[in-house]
Scaffold this motif. Structure first.
Motif, PDB file in Angstrom:
ATOM      1  N   ALA A  50       0.833  -1.203   0.000  1.00 46.39           N
ATOM      2  CA  ALA A  50       0.000   0.000   0.000  1.00 46.39           C
ATOM      3  C   ALA A  50       0.869   1.255   0.000  1.00 46.39           C
ATOM      4  CB  ALA A  50      -0.932   0.004   1.211  1.00 46.39           C
ATOM      5  N   GLN A  51       1.952   1.222   0.754  1.00 53.34           N
ATOM      6  CA  GLN A  51       2.870   2.353   0.787  1.00 53.34           C
ATOM      7  C   GLN A  51       3.468   2.608  -0.601  1.00 53.34           C
ATOM      8  OE1 GLN A  51       6.460   1.891   3.191  1.00 53.34           O
ATOM      9  NE2 GLN A  51       6.011   3.870   4.122  1.00 53.34           N
ATOM     10  N   SER A  52       3.792   1.545  -1.304  1.00 52.87           N
ATOM     11  CA  SER A  52       4.332   1.664  -2.654  1.00 52.87           C
ATOM     12  C   SER A  52       3.298   2.279  -3.595  1.00 52.87           C
ATOM     13  CB  SER A  52       4.776   0.295  -3.160  1.00 52.87           C
ATOM     14  OG  SER A  52       5.254   0.387  -4.476  1.00 52.87           O
ATOM     15  N   ASN A  53       2.041   1.811  -3.501  1.00 55.12           N
ATOM     16  CA  ASN A  53       0.971   2.402  -4.322  1.00 55.12           C
ATOM     17  C   ASN A  53       0.858   3.895  -4.047  1.00 55.12           C
ATOM     18  OD1 ASN A  53      -1.193  -0.408  -4.292  1.00 55.12           O
ATOM     19  ND2 ASN A  53      -0.493   0.625  -6.127  1.00 55.12           N
ATOM     20  N   TYR A  54       0.850   4.246  -2.767  1.00 56.78           N
ATOM     21  CA  TYR A  54       0.721   5.651  -2.380  1.00 56.78           C
ATOM     22  C   TYR A  54       1.872   6.478  -2.950  1.00 56.78           C
ATOM     23  CZ  TYR A  54       1.061   9.811   0.510  1.00 56.78           C
ATOM     24  OH  TYR A  54       1.197  11.104   0.931  1.00 56.78           O
ATOM     25  N   GLN A  55       3.088   6.001  -2.761  1.00 57.97           N
ATOM     26  CA  GLN A  55       4.248   6.744  -3.254  1.00 57.97           C
ATOM     27  C   GLN A  55       4.213   6.873  -4.773  1.00 57.97           C
ATOM     28  OE1 GLN A  55       6.494   8.356  -1.142  1.00 57.97           O
ATOM     29  NE2 GLN A  55       6.791   9.398  -3.089  1.00 57.97           N
ATOM     30  N   ASP A  56       3.753   5.839  -5.450  1.00 58.70           N
ATOM     31  CA  ASP A  56       3.643   5.901  -6.909  1.00 58.70           C
ATOM     32  C   ASP A  56       2.639   6.972  -7.346  1.00 58.70           C
ATOM     33  OD1 ASP A  56       5.533   3.882  -7.194  1.00 58.70           O
ATOM     34  OD2 ASP A  56       4.040   2.298  -7.499  1.00 58.70           O
TER      35      ASP A  56
END
Length: 95
Positions: A50-56
């Protein structure tokens, strides 16, 4: 949010925080058990994804790439789908 509206960092943060809160709730429900390692490992994997999705999303917004921002936000929305009935869901109708 309609397709005519631009994705913002605030949109991403709202979805990200919702997903993270639900994952944390799931961890609290699973923990402590006699063996908490599987629950903690699952939580960490979900948190990172989820953190990766957010950062993307944030990166795409900063680049001005709305198509990519929408695509990555869709990833967060998909993660939140299983909690669609939750009263705090970002798409929940206000009371």
């Amino acid at each position: 949010m309609t397709s005519a509206e631009a994705v913002t960092e605030q949109d991403a943060l709202r979805w990200y925080e919702f997903v993270q809160e639900r994952h944390a709730e799931e961890l609290r429900e699973s923990y402590p058990t006699t063996d908490s390692t599987p629950a903690t490992d699952t939580y960490r994997e979900q948190y990172r994804a989820a953190q990766s999705n957010y950062q993307d999303v944030v990166d795409a917004v900063h680049r001005g790439d709305q198509a990519a921002a929408e695509e990555h936000l869709a990833g967060l929305r998909e993660r939140a789908r299983k909690w669609a009935a939750h009263p705090d869901h970002p798409e929940a109708s206000p009371a």
